[in-house]
Design a protein around this motif. Structure first.
Motif, PDB file in Angstrom:
ATOM      1  N   ILE A 105      -5.139  -2.819   6.699  1.00  0.00           N
ATOM      2  CA  ILE A 105      -4.849  -3.628   5.626  1.00  0.00           C
ATOM      3  C   ILE A 105      -5.507  -3.493   4.660  1.00  0.00           C
ATOM      4  O   ILE A 105      -6.746  -3.223   4.645  1.00  0.00           O
ATOM      5  CB  ILE A 105      -4.926  -5.236   6.128  1.00  0.00           C
ATOM      6  N   THR A 106      -5.280  -4.141   3.367  1.00  0.00           N
ATOM      7  CA  THR A 106      -5.770  -3.906   2.100  1.00  0.00           C
ATOM      8  C   THR A 106      -6.743  -5.368   1.867  1.00  0.00           C
ATOM      9  O   THR A 106      -6.154  -6.382   1.867  1.00  0.00           O
ATOM     10  CB  THR A 106      -5.042  -3.795   0.869  1.00  0.00           C
ATOM     11  N   ASP A 127      -6.709   2.026   0.094  1.00  0.00           N
ATOM     12  CA  ASP A 127      -7.452   1.328   1.265  1.00  0.00           C
ATOM     13  C   ASP A 127      -8.731   2.033   1.608  1.00  0.00           C
ATOM     14  O   ASP A 127      -8.756   2.704   2.790  1.00  0.00           O
ATOM     15  CB  ASP A 127      -6.530   1.532   2.600  1.00  0.00           C
ATOM     16  N   THR A 161       0.901  -1.214  -0.055  1.00  0.00           N
ATOM     17  CA  THR A 161      -0.138   0.114   0.311  1.00  0.00           C
ATOM     18  C   THR A 161       0.674   1.136   0.122  1.00  0.00           C
ATOM     19  O   THR A 161       0.397   2.058  -0.892  1.00  0.00           O
ATOM     20  CB  THR A 161      -0.909   0.028   1.160  1.00  0.00           C
TER      21      THR A 161
HETATM   22 MG    MG Z   1      -1.851  -2.836   2.046  1.00  0.00          MG
END
Ligand code: MG
Ligand code: GDP
Length: 696
Positions: A59-60, A49, A22
């Motif tokens: 988190i993605t 995200d 990311t």
């Molecule tokens: Mg990520």
């Protein structure tokens, strides 16, 4: 003007969770001008995200396609999820991508998930670049990570940049093609790059890596070989040309390094995307079948990536928010115009393409605003489509006059499930609709109503996966729901072969209806969980009746085994049909087939299968003992243990049922310092006690 097809790059960034996908994506969007604001994962302000719960967890989860321009190329970038519960989504993205950048952490090296993704990319023959990130961190080791890529992935990385210094002394990188040192100005967030001579202290190192590069390239390209022999060196253009050819073939992976967080080394990676990764033109034609071929017309078809071919595209992702549903389509051939109607061969319906969107992560731009003159996209591109009503992830859209069904995306078996119910029965209908909505977007979410209890069961790929989807039902759909504890999804199989018959017999008002079907049921590991075959000869039964019996056996087998769990690793063979022309109608045949299947299942030696996970725990060596003995009590089979600096890496296979709540547990075993990743590996026999407990 739309970008010429040879200037399009459809790429994914893939890696183990926390390696820096990311952050790297964020830097790319910034340098390419697609985003004016530099986001930081740690503040929850990144562009990709953008689901609320992702920003919260950092988190993605849902990958989103983002377009940007770098020099003369348009890069369609897909930020893929790193958590292992979402491997299916990574796999789906790989299918529509032409190339990938694999990000590694120079501290953790090649981690479990990078290995999984690497193997998936091998399977789809996706050409790759590597980016060794986090060189600014304590314990960062470029050479070690590079060697691990060679060893653990059996890959063929070729370094094109190397670091100047490491950890707190990490200052910049050396470009091995131009033989220059690059320093990234911090005030402009790396936007300004200072090109200098290679510092004395690093000259020898640079020469060493440079000669490795030339050795590799010489073996690929005769002109480079000749140049090296004649002059001792080779011009950059020749090196680039040779590397491009070898990268496309998957023979080498050009490898870069830097620190996305500190804005070091990202632009050379972007140059490499343009230089070495394929355009859609470099890809082979896409294959599919004609869903309604005319007589003597072959069913198989293919489409080349040309705007002059009939339109075909694959819906690889659906993102729904409160306002609209956006279908991400990879256009394989022809052109897609807004206002047109395209066929979904799965449903046989035509879908309206109302709007085409060029995607910039959270904000959506119309094509015109993004600099395109017309409302269409052509072969090779990726676009967001609004309008289609009845489409699901994995569906084809195509020109109705030239129908084609592209090879569908296969989805893995789910391993975990939970019961879910509305708080008030008035919401039952709404819940049903919401579940259809969820599973159209994410085909690894399955729902089913339990025959025994009438409860709705939702199943997925892991605890986090179910948890995320539960939150979406509550937040996006405003549902009040109760959920039960997640449970392992078992499967039923048989240990040995049996053969059984079923009959249907009814006489009423002087009319007799009769049919008999005999099937063999045996263990079998095929592509599908259940396969159905027939050993009947063509003359034994009218072909229409053969088809009906097969279909009925299949339907009956799909409805589950003796204990109501789905069947797996089994095969049914129709060995005999007692067919009487005057008496055996379709209904009689179907009923007889269903009885035969039921009889075979009730006589067979049925066993339960449980999901077994592949687990990797990374821990400071001092906690290894704790973690190992805990895993022993969980019936884990330790398959490997390695050291990496002060860290120990433990690999194991362990039944999923033993692993509920492991994330909290592993933290307490290691003072919060161990991390782990886990993904479905296979289904294996469950201990007999599981079935005994179930039967009470
Ligand atoms: Mg990520
Ligand atoms: P992803 O899970 O692969 O998407 O990783 P993220 O980009 O979310 O990064 C995970 C964590 O690592 C975040 O806290 C980032 O700030 C941090 N991070 C990312 N790249 C670097 C880097 O180059 N150096 C350091 N020190 N930290 C980084």
């Amino acid at each position: 003007m739309p970008t010429a097809i040879e200037k399009i790059r459809n790429i994914g960034i893939v890696a183990h969770i926390d390696a820096g996908k990311t952050t790297t994506t964020e830097r790319i969007l910034y340098y390419t001008g697609a985003s004016h604001k530099m986001g930081q994962v740690d503040d929850g302000t990144t562009q990709t995200d953008f689901h609320a719960e992702e920003a919260k967890r950092g988190i993605t989860i849902y990958s989103a396609a983002v377009s940007c321009r770098w020099k003369d190329c348009t890069i369609n970038l897909i930020d893929t999820p790193g958590h292992v519960d979402f491997t299916a989504e990574v796999e789906r993205s790989l299918r529509v991508l032409d190339g990938a950048v694999v990000v590694f952490s120079a501290v953790e090296g090649v981690e479990a998930q990078s290995e999984t993704v690497w193997r998936q990319a091998d399977r789809y023959r996706v050409p790759r670049l590597c980016f060794i990130n986090k060189l600014d961190r304590i314990g960062a080791n470029f050479e070690e990570t590079f060697a691990e890529i060679q060893r653990r992935l059996q890959a063929n990385p070729v370094a094109l940049t190397i670091p100047i210094g490491a950890s707190s002394d990490f200052e910049g990188i050396i470009d091995l093609v131009e033989m220059k040192a690059l320093y990234f100005d911090e005030a402009s967030r790396g936007g300004e790059v200072d090109v200098r001579e290679i510092p004395e202290a690093h000259a020898e190192d640079a020469q060493l890596w440079r000669s490795q590069l030339l050795d590799t390239v010489s073996l690929i390209d005769d002109d480079v070989m000749t140049a090296c022999i004649d002059t001792g060196t080779a011009p950059p253009e020749l090196i680039h040309r040779a590397l491009r050819a070898a990268t496309l073939l998957g023979d080498v992976q050009p490898t870069f390094c830097g620190s996305s967080l500190d804005y070091i080394g990202v632009q050379p990676l972007l140059d490499a995307v343009n230089r070495y990764l394929p355009s859609p033109l470099d890809m082979p034609p896409v294959k599919g079948i004609n869903p309604s071929p005319r007589k003597n017309q072959p069913a198989e078809e293919q489409r080349t990536p040309s705007p002059d071919e009939p339109f075909s595209g694959l819906v690889f992702k659906i993102v729904a928010d409160k306002h609209a549903e956006l279908c991400f389509v990879r256009v394989y051939s022809g052109v897609l115009k807004s206002g047109s109607r395209m066929l979904n061969p799965r449903t046989g319906k035509k879908e309206l393409i109302s709007q085409l969107w060029h995607i910039h992560a959270s904000q959506r731009q119309k094509l015109e605003d993004a600099g395109y003159e017309t409302d269409y996209v052509a072969a090779g591109d990726i676009v967001g489509v609004i309008g289609p009503k009845d489409v699901a992830t994995g569906d084809t859209l195509c020109d109705p006059r030239h129908p084609i069904l592209l090879e569908s995306i296969t989805f893995p078996e789910t391993v975990i499930s939970m019961a879910i119910e509305p708080e008030s029965s008035a919401d039952r209908k709404k819940l049903e609709e919401a579940l259809v909505w969820l599973s159209r977007q994410d085909p690894t979410i399955r729902t089913q109503v339990s025959e025994e209890t009438g409860q709705t069961i939702i199943s997925g790929m892991g605890e986090l996966h179910l948890e995320i989807n539960r939150e979406r039902l509550i937040r996006d759909q405003n549902l009040k729901i109760r959920v039960h504890k997640p449970r392992v999804s078992y499967r039923e199989t048989v240990r040995s072969a049996v053969e059984e018959s079923g009959e249907f017999h009814r006489a009423s008002q002087g009319e007799t209806r009769f049919a008999g079907v005999r099937v063999r049921l045996e263990p079998h590991k095929g592509d599908a969980p259940v396969s159905v075959a027939s050993s009947l000869k063509p003359g034994d039964l009218p072909s229409e009746m053969q088809r009906i019996v097969r279909e009925a056996v299949n339907e009956s087998a799909q409805s589950g085994g003796r204990y109501g769990y789905p069947l797996m690793h089994v095969k049914f063979t129709i060995t005999d049909v007692d067919y009487r022309e005057a008496e055996s109608d379709e209904e009689a045949l179907r009923a007889a087939a269903a009885h035969a299947v039921q009889n075979a299942l009730s006589r067979a030696d049925v066993a339960l299968l449980e999901p077994v996970m592949k687990l990797e725990v990374v821990t400071p060596a001092e906690f290894l003992g704790n973690i190992q003995s805990d895993l022993n009590t969980r019936h884990a089979r330790i398959v490997g243990s390695e050291h990496r600096g002060d860290l120990a890496v433990l690999s194991a296979e362990v039944p999923l049922v033993q692993m509920f709540g492991y994330s909290t547990h592993v933290r307490s075993l290691s003072q919060g310092r161990a991390s782990y990743s886990m993904e479905p590996l296979k289904y294996d026999f469950a201990p007999p006690s599981v079935l005994d407990d179930m039967l009470g």
